[in-house]
Design an enzyme around this catalytic site. Structure first.
Site, PDB file in Angstrom:
ATOM      1  N   LYS A  77       1.740  25.755  -2.496  1.00 23.53           N
ATOM      2  CA  LYS A  77       0.489  26.498  -2.542  1.00 23.53           C
ATOM      3  C   LYS A  77       0.783  27.979  -2.323  1.00 23.53           C
ATOM      4  O   LYS A  77       1.606  28.336  -1.468  1.00 23.53           O
ATOM      5  CB  LYS A  77      -0.455  25.967  -1.465  1.00 23.53           C
ATOM      6  CG  LYS A  77      -1.841  26.609  -1.445  1.00 23.53           C
ATOM      7  CD  LYS A  77      -2.699  25.969  -0.358  1.00 23.53           C
ATOM      8  CE  LYS A  77      -4.095  26.541  -0.302  1.00 23.53           C
ATOM      9  NZ  LYS A  77      -4.914  25.893   0.763  1.00 23.53           N
ATOM     10  N   SER A 106      -9.103  23.867  -0.949  1.00 27.33           N
ATOM     11  CA  SER A 106      -8.519  25.007  -1.642  1.00 27.33           C
ATOM     12  C   SER A 106      -7.125  24.743  -2.209  1.00 27.33           C
ATOM     13  O   SER A 106      -6.623  25.536  -3.020  1.00 27.33           O
ATOM     14  CB  SER A 106      -8.442  26.211  -0.687  1.00 27.33           C
ATOM     15  OG  SER A 106      -7.559  25.960   0.402  1.00 27.33           O
ATOM     16  N   SER A 138      -9.038  21.136   2.849  1.00 26.22           N
ATOM     17  CA  SER A 138      -8.317  21.719   1.722  1.00 26.22           C
ATOM     18  C   SER A 138      -7.123  20.910   1.221  1.00 26.22           C
ATOM     19  O   SER A 138      -6.567  21.224   0.165  1.00 26.22           O
ATOM     20  CB  SER A 138      -7.852  23.139   2.066  1.00 26.22           C
ATOM     21  OG  SER A 138      -8.962  23.995   2.155  1.00 26.22           O
TER      22      SER A 138
END
Length: 532
Positions: A111, A192, A216
């Site tokens: 990420k 996210s 997330s």
């Protein structure tokens, strides 16, 4: 041309050159099936010389070239990925013990808030941080490198981990655009850690890392039919990771199988002197011998699992999802689980109310403090404070879509003044809600886990720093995935892994998506790979 746009185009050019270079290299994998490849199947192929790490990276680079224009799961690839892969191959030839480390030679996507001290950017999906330079690898990346993993690149995300604005859609960031759910492109891929989940679901990489403050990891894992582990806060280091809240942030794996996720967790869990307080406290939860020992087919046997009905499993009568979950409960009982039904967490409505619990108030204050500290420690950066980021966005409204999405959370955070009495009272309230809520319920009912659909329980787990594992549970009438989440108290990872693995093996729900991309019109992932 503005400097950040030049850097963005330069990083994109590196990606294109690397993919083209990979396609020009000799390639032959005999009969290895890349689709849904697992860490174990890859290592078996390494051992019988039907696959190399270099060939594996070539394959994923080609998949990214073909599918990323549609899915927007990857922001940039590592210019050194092929070199790292070749080095891993050479290391295996020279040292047979390399095969003992399950992540050796395995490509990993990170990420884009997880820092790497290499040629990759770490930007939270924003142009504001493009060109910034981190001092060192993040704690989890250091461990991945020590395990021999290949850092393939950075995955897209909901920009700034979904903490810039309430109005931006899930999986959108300025640098990558709008991420797409590979099962139904019009469906919400959630965030996210959207790119991490999309990429592994679409077979663009073997394994990925995501992060979670509240939902997330669990939400995009459920939405994209993959496995996500949200570890106990502090079990994995947060050093070198763009923060929201040191009190709630955690880093965990997102993979296609529970086994692969556990391999990654084993590699990244542990003490880090750059996140000493949290990792030292959580180190007591790491079992001797690691987490792989809990991958048990009979892991459901004797487990006491609480079903949280009200407010969670409130599906319409005769709905597909409702029926599927009832089937799953029957299977769990058949496998020896003791299900305690119709349970309620005391005060759960207060916990799930972002404002009433105090979570929003505290996160807004914590973010400014934590981000300013992170930015101040960068070797170089175009921005050095949250105020600088806000100013950058105002100057680049078009690129950052400020008119469309705004930056209200940023503005609210910038107006705060640290952790004062109001914030401390809210933190105490969340601790009380956790103690009187999930902790009391699990203690009184002697539960090994609670079970809920999708990521609906994420706030309960978030405010207490508790772990959870999301496993694929099914697909709705239109083909959109949904998941099942097993949650527990701090340090309950061994129990949750046993439950999640046994459930996964008993149900085998996950199936790869059928993707139609302009670059890859075939719905067969095997045919998406082109090497010419």
């Amino acid at each position: 041309m503005s400097n950040f746009l030049y850097l963005h185009r330069l990083s994109f050019a590196f990606t294109v050159v690397l993919v083209i270079l990979s396609l020009s290299l000799p390639f032959s994998t005999h009969s290895f099936d890349f689709t849904e490849a697992t860490v174990d199947s890859i290592h078996e192929a390494f051992a019988n010389h039907s696959l190399t790490s270099l060939q594996l990276v070539q394959y994923y680079l080609s998949m990214i070239r073909n599918l990323n224009p549609l899915l927007r799961a990857v922001i940039e690839v590592n210019p050194d990925a092929l070199t790292q892969a070749a080095r891993a191959d050479l290391d295996r030839e020279r040292n047979s013990t390399s095969n003992n480390n399950r992540l050796h030679g395995i490509p990993v996507l990170l990420k884009d808030i997880i820092g790497t001290a290499d040629k990759l950017n770490t930007t939270a999906g924003s142009f504001a941080l493009l060109g910034s330079v981190v001092t060192r690898d993040s704690g989890v990346v250091k461990r991945l490198r020590e395990a021999g993993a290949v850092i393939l690149g950075k995955a897209s995300l909901s920009e700034w981990s979904f903490f810039r604005s309430d109005h931006a859609p899930s999986a959108w960031c300025a640098r990558a655009g709008q991420g797409k759910n590979p099962y139904v492109v019009s469906a919400d891929p959630c965030g996210s850690s959207s790119g991490s989940a999309i990429a592994v679901a679409a077979n663009l990489v073997t394994v990925t890392l995501g992060t979670e403050t509240d939902g997330s990891i669990l939400c995009p894992s459920a939405a994209n039919s993959v496995v996500g582990i949200k570890p106990t806060v502090g079990l994995t280091s947060r050093s070198g990771v763009i923060p929201i809240s040191p009190r709630q942030d955690t880093i965990g794996p997102i993979c296609r199988t529970v086994t692969d996720a556990v391999y990654v967790l084993d590699a990244i869990a542990g003490y880090d002197r750059y996140d000493a307080n949290a990792t030292e406290k959580a180190a007591k939860y790491i079992p001797q011998g690691g987490y792989m020992q809990f991958l048990k087919l009979d892991g459901l046997m004797g487990k006491r699992i609480g079903i949280l009905r009200k407010g969670f499993f409130d599906f319409p009568k005769n709905s597909l999802q409702g029926k599927v979950f009832e089937q799953h409960f029957s299977i769990m009982r058949e496998k020896g689980a003791i299900l305690i039904d119709n349970l309620q967490i005391p005060n759960v409505s207060s916990v799930l109310d972002y404002n009433q619990s105090g979570e929003k108030l505290v996160l807004t204050a914590e973010f400014k403090v934590a981000l300013n500290e992170y930015l101040s420690k960068l070797t170089s950066s175009p921005v050095r404070s949250l105020a600088d980021v806000i100013s950058f966005n105002e100057k680049h409204k078009k690129e950052e879509k400020i008119k469309e999405y705004g930056q209200l959370i940023f503005l609210m955070s910038e107006s705060t003044n640290g952790i004062g009495s109001i914030e401390r009272d809210a933190i105490s309230n969340m601790a009380r809600l956790s103690s009187e809520g999930i902790e009391t319920l699990m203690r009184e009912k002697q539960l090994d886990a609670i079970v809920t659909p999708d990521s609906s329980v994420s706030s309960v787990l978030a405010i207490g720093g508790y772990p959870g594992i999301s496993v694929p549970a099914g697909y709705n009438e239109t083909g959109v995935p949904f998941g099942i989440c097993f949650g527990g108290l701090k340090g309950f990872e061994p129990k949750l892994i046993e439950i999640a693995y046994a459930f996964e093996q008993a149900t085998k729900v996950r199936k790869p998506p059928h993707i139609n991309s302009p670059m890859c019109p075939s719905s067969d992932l095997k045919q998406c790979y082109s090497h010419q």
